[in-house]
Design a protein around this motif. Structure first.
Motif, PDB file in Angstrom:
ATOM      1  N   ILE A  82     -20.796 -10.083-100.961  1.00 12.52           N
ATOM      2  CA  ILE A  82     -19.410  -9.757-101.314  1.00 12.52           C
ATOM      3  C   ILE A  82     -19.284  -8.233-101.383  1.00 12.52           C
ATOM      4  N   TYR A  83     -18.462  -7.663-100.518  1.00 14.69           N
ATOM      5  CA  TYR A  83     -18.317  -6.212-100.457  1.00 14.69           C
ATOM      6  C   TYR A  83     -17.063  -5.743-101.187  1.00 14.69           C
ATOM      7  N   GLU A  84     -17.157  -4.549-101.742  1.00 14.48           N
ATOM      8  CA  GLU A  84     -15.996  -3.914-102.354  1.00 14.48           C
ATOM      9  C   GLU A  84     -15.906  -2.478-101.853  1.00 14.48           C
ATOM     10  N   GLU A  85     -14.700  -1.935-101.882  1.00 18.98           N
ATOM     11  CA  GLU A  85     -14.486  -0.561-101.470  1.00 18.98           C
ATOM     12  C   GLU A  85     -14.584   0.360-102.680  1.00 18.98           C
ATOM     13  N   VAL A  86     -15.302   1.465-102.522  1.00 16.38           N
ATOM     14  CA  VAL A  86     -15.499   2.419-103.604  1.00 16.38           C
ATOM     15  C   VAL A  86     -15.176   3.817-103.084  1.00 16.38           C
ATOM     16  N   LEU A  87     -14.496   4.608-103.892  1.00 15.35           N
ATOM     17  CA  LEU A  87     -14.148   5.976-103.516  1.00 15.35           C
ATOM     18  C   LEU A  87     -14.820   6.948-104.483  1.00 15.35           C
ATOM     19  N   TYR A  88     -15.557   7.901-103.923  1.00 17.88           N
ATOM     20  CA  TYR A  88     -16.240   8.916-104.731  1.00 17.88           C
ATOM     21  C   TYR A  88     -15.598  10.285-104.480  1.00 17.88           C
ATOM     22  N   GLU A  89     -15.332  11.007-105.551  1.00 18.59           N
ATOM     23  CA  GLU A  89     -14.804  12.366-105.448  1.00 18.59           C
ATOM     24  C   GLU A  89     -15.909  13.332-105.847  1.00 18.59           C
ATOM     25  N   ALA A  90     -16.058  14.391-105.069  1.00 18.54           N
ATOM     26  CA  ALA A  90     -17.204  15.267-105.284  1.00 18.54           C
ATOM     27  C   ALA A  90     -16.892  16.701-104.866  1.00 18.54           C
ATOM     28  N   TYR A  91     -17.843  17.575-105.207  1.00 21.53           N
ATOM     29  CA  TYR A  91     -17.795  18.971-104.777  1.00 21.53           C
ATOM     30  C   TYR A  91     -19.022  19.239-103.908  1.00 21.53           C
ATOM     31  N   GLY A  92     -18.819  20.061-102.868  1.00 19.84           N
ATOM     32  CA  GLY A  92     -19.919  20.423-101.988  1.00 19.84           C
ATOM     33  C   GLY A  92     -20.295  21.880-102.150  1.00 19.84           C
ATOM     34  N   ASP A 128     -22.048  -3.822-101.466  1.00 18.12           N
ATOM     35  CA  ASP A 128     -22.224  -5.093-102.163  1.00 18.12           C
ATOM     36  C   ASP A 128     -22.955  -4.889-103.484  1.00 18.12           C
ATOM     37  N   ASN A 129     -23.256  -3.619-103.798  1.00 21.82           N
ATOM     38  CA  ASN A 129     -23.953  -3.307-105.041  1.00 21.82           C
ATOM     39  C   ASN A 129     -23.615  -1.880-105.460  1.00 21.82           C
ATOM     40  N   LYS A 130     -22.559  -1.731-106.216  1.00 24.61           N
ATOM     41  CA  LYS A 130     -22.113  -0.405-106.651  1.00 24.61           C
ATOM     42  C   LYS A 130     -23.174   0.294-107.499  1.00 24.61           C
ATOM     43  N   ASN A 131     -23.934  -0.477-108.260  1.00 19.34           N
ATOM     44  CA  ASN A 131     -24.982   0.114-109.108  1.00 19.34           C
ATOM     45  C   ASN A 131     -26.118   0.729-108.291  1.00 19.34           C
ATOM     46  N   ARG A 132     -26.241   0.319-107.035  1.00 19.77           N
ATOM     47  CA  ARG A 132     -27.213   0.935-106.137  1.00 19.77           C
ATOM     48  C   ARG A 132     -26.594   2.128-105.400  1.00 19.77           C
ATOM     49  N   THR A 133     -25.385   1.931-104.918  1.00 22.30           N
ATOM     50  CA  THR A 133     -24.749   2.938-104.065  1.00 22.30           C
ATOM     51  C   THR A 133     -24.412   4.222-104.831  1.00 22.30           C
ATOM     52  N   PRO A 167     -25.717   5.863-107.558  1.00 25.26           N
ATOM     53  CA  PRO A 167     -26.791   6.847-107.751  1.00 25.26           C
ATOM     54  C   PRO A 167     -27.324   7.410-106.434  1.00 25.26           C
ATOM     55  N   GLU A 168     -27.265   6.624-105.362  1.00 23.37           N
ATOM     56  CA  GLU A 168     -27.721   7.131-104.069  1.00 23.37           C
ATOM     57  C   GLU A 168     -26.787   8.223-103.550  1.00 23.37           C
ATOM     58  N   ILE A 169     -25.487   8.034-103.716  1.00 19.43           N
ATOM     59  CA  ILE A 169     -24.516   9.054-103.299  1.00 19.43           C
ATOM     60  C   ILE A 169     -24.676  10.299-104.162  1.00 19.43           C
ATOM     61  N   ARG A 170     -24.865  10.091-105.464  1.00 13.13           N
ATOM     62  CA  ARG A 170     -25.069  11.232-106.374  1.00 13.13           C
ATOM     63  C   ARG A 170     -26.307  12.032-105.962  1.00 13.13           C
ATOM     64  N   ALA A 171     -27.378  11.339-105.604  1.00  7.85           N
ATOM     65  CA  ALA A 171     -28.618  12.015-105.214  1.00  7.85           C
ATOM     66  C   ALA A 171     -28.435  12.798-103.918  1.00  7.85           C
ATOM     67  N   LEU A 172     -27.710  12.243-102.954  1.00 13.29           N
ATOM     68  CA  LEU A 172     -27.453  12.945-101.703  1.00 13.29           C
ATOM     69  C   LEU A 172     -26.671  14.232-101.950  1.00 13.29           C
ATOM     70  N   LEU A 173     -25.686  14.144-102.824  1.00 13.85           N
ATOM     71  CA  LEU A 173     -24.892  15.325-103.162  1.00 13.85           C
ATOM     72  C   LEU A 173     -25.761  16.391-103.822  1.00 13.85           C
ATOM     73  N   THR A 174     -26.543  15.979-104.804  1.00 17.56           N
ATOM     74  CA  THR A 174     -27.382  16.928-105.554  1.00 17.56           C
ATOM     75  C   THR A 174     -28.390  17.616-104.643  1.00 17.56           C
TER      76      THR A 174
END
Length: 249
Positions: A81-91, A104-109, A111-118
């Motif tokens: 089951i997929y859901e759409e998620v929007l992340y706002e960030a600074y580069g 399908d797993n926001k709790n996984r996605t 922190p992964e997006i946060r790590a890529l940004l960092t």
């Protein structure tokens, strides 16, 4: 009404790169699942689904994969089951970035997006921190080799709002709800429509002409778009053509 958008050039450049990535099939299948889930499995009555199917066919996603994705979206067959998620960030340099993901797993996605940004000089922000600087518009990409004045008239007659000459391509801007109708109209008139979709576009941009900073920004955007769950990345950066081209050297 004609203009020039550096962000459109960046998007076009990255779209060409994305077509080479093995993860593209999976992303397009997710887009079909979400579109069918939200608007039903009939592409004739669901323009978002029709556009997702066309994008999948354009890169040769097998018909059985498309059909299975539609059925998963409508619930005819079981699957994640997929859901759409929007992340706002600074580069890097404080530029604004919005990441649209399907997971399908926001709790996984998350922190992964946060790590890529960092890792790439960015940081995840709070909801609303940069979205005020973006608006959603329909964007239709027309391949070059057509008369600009004639295209402009055709765009206006079809219900489009604006036209920008991007050099090798033209960008047609519309209300998001009309993008697929306008795209189909232009296609029937013989115009080479490469893509038609709604996008988040920046209201104001930050000019970056220093090559090292531009390279850092593009590295971040590439890293985000390579993530399996990311569907689209929007940014308010304006990189001159010569600097952008030098990054490929």
């Amino acid at each position: 009404m004609s203009g020039h958008s550096k962000w459109a050039n960046i998007k076009h450049r990255k779209a060409a790169q994305d077509s080479k990535r093995g993860a593209l099939f999976q992303k397009l299948v997710k887009a079909i699942i979400i579109a069918a889930k939200e608007g039903g499995g009939d592409p004739g009555a669901n323009m978002r689904l029709k556009a997702a199917i066309e994008r999948a066919k354009a890169v040769s996603v097998p018909a059985e994969n498309i059909e299975r994705a539609i059925k998963r979206g409508t619930g005819e067959i079981e699957g994640a089951i997929y859901e759409e998620v929007l992340y706002e960030a600074y580069g890097p340099g404080g530029i604004a970035v919005i990441v649209e993901a399907t997971t399908d797993n926001k709790n996984r996605t998350t922190p992964e997006i946060r790590a890529l940004l960092t890792r790439n000089g960015g940081s995840l922000g709070e909801a609303g921190c940069v979205s005020w600087n973006f608006s959603r518009r329909g964007v239709i990409t027309i391949e070059g080799g057509v008369d600009e004045d004639e295209l402009l008239l055709a765009v206006l007659d079809a219900g489009g709002e604006d036209l920008a000459n991007e050099g090798d391509t033209f960008s047609v801007y519309t209300d998001p709800s009309k993008v697929h109708v306008v795209g189909e109209t232009l296609k029937k008139q013989g115009y080479p429509v490469a893509n038609a979709e709604s996008q988040l576009l920046p209201k104001t941009t930050v000019s970056v002409s220093e090559k090292n900073m531009a390279a850092k920004i593009m590295k971040l955007l590439d890293a985000l778009e390579e993530h399996d769950d990311v569907q689209n990345v929007a940014c308010n950066v304006d990189i001159p053509d010569d600097v952008l081209e030098s990054l490929d050297e």
